[in-house]
Design an enzyme around this catalytic site. Structure first.
Site, PDB file in Angstrom:
ATOM      1  N   CYS A 154       0.831  -1.201   0.000  1.00 61.79           N
ATOM      2  CA  CYS A 154       0.000   0.000   0.000  1.00 61.79           C
ATOM      3  C   CYS A 154       0.872   1.261   0.000  1.00 61.79           C
ATOM      4  O   CYS A 154       1.417   1.632   1.039  1.00 61.79           O
ATOM      5  CB  CYS A 154      -0.915  -0.019   1.228  1.00 61.79           C
ATOM      6  SG  CYS A 154      -1.947   1.450   1.370  1.00 61.79           S
ATOM      7  N   CYS A 157      -0.548   4.074   2.125  1.00 66.59           N
ATOM      8  CA  CYS A 157      -0.329   3.911   3.569  1.00 66.59           C
ATOM      9  C   CYS A 157       1.131   4.166   3.937  1.00 66.59           C
ATOM     10  O   CYS A 157       1.412   4.792   4.955  1.00 66.59           O
ATOM     11  CB  CYS A 157      -0.667   2.492   4.033  1.00 66.59           C
ATOM     12  SG  CYS A 157      -2.118   1.768   3.306  1.00 66.59           S
ATOM     13  N   ASP A 158       2.048   3.644   3.152  1.00 63.68           N
ATOM     14  CA  ASP A 158       3.444   3.566   3.599  1.00 63.68           C
ATOM     15  C   ASP A 158       4.437   4.426   2.829  1.00 63.68           C
ATOM     16  O   ASP A 158       5.596   4.532   3.229  1.00 63.68           O
ATOM     17  CB  ASP A 158       3.919   2.101   3.528  1.00 63.68           C
ATOM     18  CG  ASP A 158       3.092   1.201   4.441  1.00 63.68           C
ATOM     19  OD1 ASP A 158       2.640   1.691   5.486  1.00 63.68           O
ATOM     20  OD2 ASP A 158       2.900   0.021   4.093  1.00 63.68           O
TER      21      ASP A 158
END
Ligand code: NAP
Length: 326
Positions: A154, A157-158
């Site tokens: 992701c 997300c990261d």
């Protein structure tokens, strides 16, 4: 896939139970969609029973930090977010069973029959499916070990954790290119490792990726192993045409080789698209009256905690209205 609920079959299917437990609402899955559905149905006094499944908390529980969930200006651990949602659902009376639904019967009318991995059998007036999806895995050594420590599924997300770092993106579809383009906001160098010499991704994303000076391509190549100590340090790459292998230093490995909705259980009973995503209408209803679905089991597009929460809320409200009309 389903089991038949005639008297004799039921006796056999119930295993240790004499009589199936009768529930008003059963929620399958305990990620953001399932837990939000639990909060709303519990608060509406529907006494929901949630089956946590094989990955309690779902995919988000595997995410290091979440920075884009509204209301939390400081980064929040995925596990903490799930714990907070669980506590909130339980405060309103939701019950969480750490068990997995392994069989369902939606086709022989209501109440629906569900069987779990521990052999228990339940009847439910309504079911909300929030069984989620999981990123397809490369299934190479080091992948599981370094997930959350340099291996990610992701970029949204990261990506932020890879500022000025060198990362590779594995895959050649729209997701790989879209996520690689997103990563250009953070990483200094991004190489897309693709197993062929032609991209599956559509023209618009291809053109943007080719034009971006931070992105380059490693063609005809697969990742055989991910290597590191505390975090990822390198990958073992293999050219599938020449057979040549090399150790390649990288800081991060983003894997986008497709998703798999966790819907195999419902095949032959609920309508799904060719990829297995459940088909729902705007009220989160499936083709079977009384069966609702929310989150990534029915959403191949957005795949965000915020959207799953919204869909779980909508499914719960629809379910409540439908039950009150019965
Ligand atoms: P996808 O289209 O199925 O592409 C998966 C990619 O991963 C393919 O290039 C495939 O290689 C590669 N791959 C699969 N298994 C692999 C393995 N074991 N090792 C190495 N490579 C592997 O999946 P997706 O990119 O997630 O897209 C899913 C759907 O969402 C598609 O319909 C896509 O169009 C859509 N989508 C659209 C957008 C957009 O329009 N903005 C954005 C994201 C996704 P091969 O090419 O060799 O098969």
């Amino acid at each position: 896939m389903f089991f038949v609920t005639s008297d004799s079959d039921e006796k056999e299917a119930t295993g240790p139970q004499d009589t199936p437990q009768h529930e008003k609402v059963i929620i399958i899955g305990s990620g953001p969609a399932g837990l939000t559905a639990a909060i709303y149905t519990a608060r509406a006094r529907m006494n929901p029973l949630v089956f946590a499944g094989d990955t309690p908390g779902g995919q988000v529980s595997l995410t290091n930090e979440i920075e884009n969930y509204p209301g939390f200006p400081e980064p929040l651990g995925g596990t903490e977010l799930v714990e907070r949602m669980t506590a909130q659902a339980e405060r309103f009376g939701a019950r969480i069973e750490y068990d997995t639904v392994t069989e369902v019967d939606f086709v022989h009318g209501r109440p629906f029959t569900l069987k779990t991995a521990t052999g228990a059998v339940y009847k439910a007036e309504a079911v909300i499916i929030a069984s989620g999806a999981s990123p397809r895995k490369l299934q190479v050594p080091g992948e599981a070990e370094f997930t959350g420590r340099g291996v990610s599924y992701c970029a949204t997300c990261d990506g932020y954790f890879f500022r000025d770092k060198h990362v590779i993106v594995v895959g050649g579809g729209d997701s790989a290119l879209e996520e690689a383009l997103f990563l250009t906001k953070f990483a200094s160098q991004i190489e897309i490792v693709h197993r062929r010499d032609k991209l599956r991704a559509g023209a618009a994303l291809r053109e943007r990726a080719f034009a971006n000076e931070k992105i380059s391509f490693i063609w005809d190549t697969v990742v055989d192993e991910i290597v590191g100590d505390e975090v990822v340090k390198s990958v073992k790459l293999r050219n599938v045409k020449t057979g040549e292998t090399r150790d390649y230093p990288v800081d991060g490995v983003f894997i986008f080789i497709g998703h798999e909705p966790a819907t195999a259980l419902y095949k032959g009973q609920l309508e799904m698209d060719e990829r297995g995503y459940l088909i729902t209408d705007k009220l989160m209803r499936t083709n079977i009256e009384g069966v609702f679905a929310a989150g990534e089991a029915q959403d191949p597009i957005f795949r965000q905690v915020a959207t799953s929460v919204g869909q779980g809320c909508a499914a719960a409200m629809s379910c409540e209205r439908w039950l009150s009309e019965q």
